[in-house]
Scaffold this motif. Structure first.
Motif, mmCIF file in Angstrom:
data_model
loop_
_atom_site.group_PDB
_atom_site.id
_atom_site.type_symbol
_atom_site.label_atom_id
_atom_site.label_comp_id
_atom_site.label_asym_id
_atom_site.label_seq_id
_atom_site.Cartn_x
_atom_site.Cartn_y
_atom_site.Cartn_z
ATOM 1 N N PRO A 169 22.815 48.718 39.417
ATOM 2 C CA PRO A 169 24.151 48.111 39.303
ATOM 3 C C PRO A 169 25.237 49.163 39.491
ATOM 4 O O PRO A 169 25.020 50.345 39.237
ATOM 5 N N GLY A 170 26.413 48.722 39.939
ATOM 6 C CA GLY A 170 27.528 49.644 40.114
ATOM 7 C C GLY A 170 28.835 48.891 40.194
ATOM 8 O O GLY A 170 28.861 47.695 40.511
ATOM 9 N N PRO A 171 29.950 49.557 39.909
ATOM 10 C CA PRO A 171 31.267 48.897 39.905
ATOM 11 C C PRO A 171 31.726 48.438 41.286
ATOM 12 O O PRO A 171 32.698 47.685 41.390
ATOM 13 N N ASP A 172 31.035 48.881 42.348
ATOM 14 C CA ASP A 172 31.380 48.408 43.691
ATOM 15 C C ASP A 172 30.886 46.981 43.946
ATOM 16 O O ASP A 172 31.222 46.366 44.939
ATOM 17 N N LEU A 223 36.889 39.035 21.296
ATOM 18 C CA LEU A 223 37.994 39.694 22.000
ATOM 19 C C LEU A 223 38.923 38.659 22.620
ATOM 20 O O LEU A 223 38.502 37.557 22.980
ATOM 21 N N THR A 224 40.191 39.015 22.753
ATOM 22 C CA THR A 224 41.129 38.139 23.445
ATOM 23 C C THR A 224 40.860 38.171 24.941
ATOM 24 O O THR A 224 40.081 38.999 25.437
ATOM 25 N N VAL A 225 41.516 37.266 25.660
ATOM 26 C CA VAL A 225 41.420 37.239 27.120
ATOM 27 C C VAL A 225 41.790 38.597 27.696
ATOM 28 O O VAL A 225 41.072 39.162 28.535
ATOM 29 N N ARG A 226 42.912 39.150 27.234
ATOM 30 C CA ARG A 226 43.364 40.457 27.735
ATOM 31 C C ARG A 226 42.330 41.543 27.430
ATOM 32 O O ARG A 226 42.026 42.385 28.268
ATOM 33 N N GLU A 227 41.776 41.508 26.225
ATOM 34 C CA GLU A 227 40.810 42.536 25.816
ATOM 35 C C GLU A 227 39.504 42.423 26.597
ATOM 36 O O GLU A 227 38.859 43.437 26.877
ATOM 37 N N ASN A 228 39.094 41.208 26.953
ATOM 38 C CA ASN A 228 37.888 41.035 27.760
ATOM 39 C C ASN A 228 38.048 41.665 29.139
ATOM 40 O O ASN A 228 37.126 42.306 29.648
ATOM 41 N N VAL A 229 39.222 41.503 29.726
ATOM 42 C CA VAL A 229 39.481 42.120 31.033
ATOM 43 C C VAL A 229 39.641 43.632 30.869
ATOM 44 O O VAL A 229 39.155 44.417 31.688
ATOM 45 N N ALA A 230 40.288 44.044 29.789
ATOM 46 C CA ALA A 230 40.501 45.477 29.534
ATOM 47 C C ALA A 230 39.179 46.225 29.406
ATOM 48 O O ALA A 230 39.074 47.388 29.817
ATOM 49 N N LEU A 231 38.180 45.557 28.861
ATOM 50 C CA LEU A 231 36.874 46.186 28.694
ATOM 51 C C LEU A 231 36.331 46.686 30.031
ATOM 52 O O LEU A 231 35.827 47.806 30.146
ATOM 53 N N ALA A 232 36.454 45.829 31.070
ATOM 54 C CA ALA A 232 35.978 46.206 32.402
ATOM 55 C C ALA A 232 36.871 47.279 33.026
ATOM 56 O O ALA A 232 36.385 48.244 33.628
ATOM 57 N N VAL A 233 38.179 47.111 32.874
ATOM 58 C CA VAL A 233 39.122 48.065 33.472
ATOM 59 C C VAL A 233 38.942 49.456 32.852
ATOM 60 O O VAL A 233 38.910 50.466 33.567
ATOM 61 N N ALA A 252 38.926 37.143 36.900
ATOM 62 C CA ALA A 252 39.915 38.225 36.744
ATOM 63 C C ALA A 252 39.243 39.525 36.339
ATOM 64 O O ALA A 252 39.567 40.605 36.853
ATOM 65 N N ARG A 253 38.289 39.430 35.416
ATOM 66 C CA ARG A 253 37.578 40.624 34.954
ATOM 67 C C ARG A 253 36.814 41.274 36.103
ATOM 68 O O ARG A 253 36.816 42.505 36.254
ATOM 69 N N ALA A 254 36.161 40.443 36.934
ATOM 70 C CA ALA A 254 35.409 40.974 38.077
ATOM 71 C C ALA A 254 36.360 41.624 39.091
ATOM 72 O O ALA A 254 36.094 42.721 39.582
ATOM 73 N N LEU A 255 37.470 40.949 39.404
ATOM 74 C CA LEU A 255 38.420 41.488 40.384
ATOM 75 C C LEU A 255 39.072 42.770 39.881
ATOM 76 O O LEU A 255 39.375 43.671 40.673
ATOM 77 N N ALA A 256 39.270 42.864 38.570
ATOM 78 C CA ALA A 256 39.920 44.042 37.989
ATOM 79 C C ALA A 256 39.086 45.305 38.163
ATOM 80 O O ALA A 256 39.607 46.420 38.081
ATOM 81 N N MET A 257 37.786 45.139 38.412
ATOM 82 C CA MET A 257 36.922 46.292 38.653
ATOM 83 C C MET A 257 37.100 46.847 40.066
ATOM 84 O O MET A 257 36.515 47.867 40.411
ATOM 85 N N GLU A 258 37.909 46.161 40.884
ATOM 86 C CA GLU A 258 38.156 46.538 42.278
ATOM 87 C C GLU A 258 36.843 46.702 43.058
ATOM 88 O O GLU A 258 36.607 47.735 43.697
ATOM 89 N N PRO A 259 35.978 45.678 42.992
ATOM 90 C CA PRO A 259 34.675 45.796 43.653
ATOM 91 C C PRO A 259 34.798 45.711 45.161
ATOM 92 O O PRO A 259 35.700 45.051 45.698
ATOM 93 N N THR A 260 33.890 46.371 45.852
ATOM 94 C CA THR A 260 33.789 46.219 47.298
ATOM 95 C C THR A 260 33.254 44.838 47.622
ATOM 96 O O THR A 260 33.674 44.215 48.609
ATOM 97 N N VAL A 261 32.319 44.352 46.800
ATOM 98 C CA VAL A 261 31.704 43.041 47.009
ATOM 99 C C VAL A 261 31.786 42.248 45.709
ATOM 100 O O VAL A 261 31.415 42.748 44.647
ATOM 101 N N LEU A 262 32.266 41.010 45.813
ATOM 102 C CA LEU A 262 32.300 40.095 44.683
ATOM 103 C C LEU A 262 31.116 39.137 44.813
ATOM 104 O O LEU A 262 30.974 38.436 45.814
ATOM 105 N N LEU A 263 30.253 39.124 43.812
ATOM 106 C CA LEU A 263 29.049 38.301 43.804
ATOM 107 C C LEU A 263 29.235 37.172 42.799
ATOM 108 O O LEU A 263 29.566 37.417 41.638
#
Length: 264
Positions: A74-77, A91-101, A149-160
């Motif tokens: 696995p990788g952030p790409d 966690l709140t919505v913001r905190e769930n996304v923050a975890l990935a970021v 949003a959490r997935a996109l916030a990781m700035e992945p090369t590929v979204l699965l």
């Protein structure tokens, strides 16, 4: 060179002294910015293909290259959105996304930049109004938007995406499909989506990969969907290209590759 390439991918599992071959000789090249759906009957190995690309499973034969580099973990790409949103309930919505970021951007972005990036991605899926709510306080569709949003916030090369809208009601599903199309046009990221829904596949995809039945499933046919973007579902109801693509997928699934129980 293809952006993402699956070459001779196969996988077998051994259980109780018996070996079961799930996939055999899966070959697929995907261009950067392409939206590809994988469709097929239950048990044909769709999710297994996705998990191999994600690095969650290791192929028994063949392999996957992303921008010329072997995928073996696995990788952030490669960010994954599952049917189950997998949000942490405390966690709140913001905190769930923050975890990935924080995981992928700490040391690369300042705290202020990370905060701005979290809010940017929540705004992409229209969830800023619920940023301080916990998962139990929002609807299923909203939870799935947070997962995206959490997935996109990781700035992945590929979204699965593994049947990301499968558990949602029809209206929520349609709304999120429209949002996903808008986001993908804006970001031009590469998307691979698993689905059982023929209309969803035709509406969203540049190409539809149709899998044969398992065991030893493989790619039976790849159908281009040459519809201009942006796409509006109401405009496509009687569009000849849309109707032809939909009919081709249905014919593959229910005439040429019907499930054994259905064909009997």
């Amino acid at each position: 060179m293809a952006h993402l390439s699956l070459s001779q991918v196969g996988i077998s599992f051994r259980r109780g002294g018996k070996t079961s071959e799930v996939l055999r000789d899966v070959n697929l090249d995907i261009a950067k910015g392409e939206f590809v759906s994988i469709i097929g009957h239950s048990g044909c190995g769709k999710s297994t293909v996705l998990n191999i690309v994600a690095g969650l499973l290791k192929a028994s034969t063949g392999g996957v290259l992303l921008d010329g580099r072997e995928v073996n973990a696995p990788g952030p790409d490669r960010a994954v959105v599952f049917q189950n949103h997998s949000l942490l309930p405390w966690l709140t919505v913001r905190e769930n996304v923050a975890l990935a970021v924080d995981k992928v951007a700490k040391g690369k972005k300042t705290r202020a930049e990370r905060t701005e990036w979290i809010e940017h991605n929540l705004a992409l899926v229209n969830m800023m109004h619920a940023a301080d709510k916990r998962p139990a306080e929002i609807s299923g569709g909203m939870k799935q938007r947070v997962g995206i949003a959490r997935a996109l916030a990781m700035e992945p090369t590929v979204l699965l995406m593994d049947e990301p809208f499968g558990a949602l009601d029809a209206l929520t599903r349609a709304h999120l499909q429209d949002q996903l199309m808008e986001i993908q046009i804006r970001l031009r990221n590469t998307v691979i989506m698993i689905t059982h829904d023929v209309d969803e596949a035709v509406l969203l995809s540049d190409r539809i990969v149709m899998m044969t039945n398992g065991p030893s499933a493989t790619i039976g046919e790849i159908l281009p969907v040459p519809l201009a973007r942006p796409r509006r579902r109401l405009d496509l109801v009687e569009d000849a290209t849309y109707v032809h693509a939909r009919a081709a997928v249905l014919e593959f699934l229910y005439a040429r590759h019907a499930k054994p129980a259905m064909a009997a």
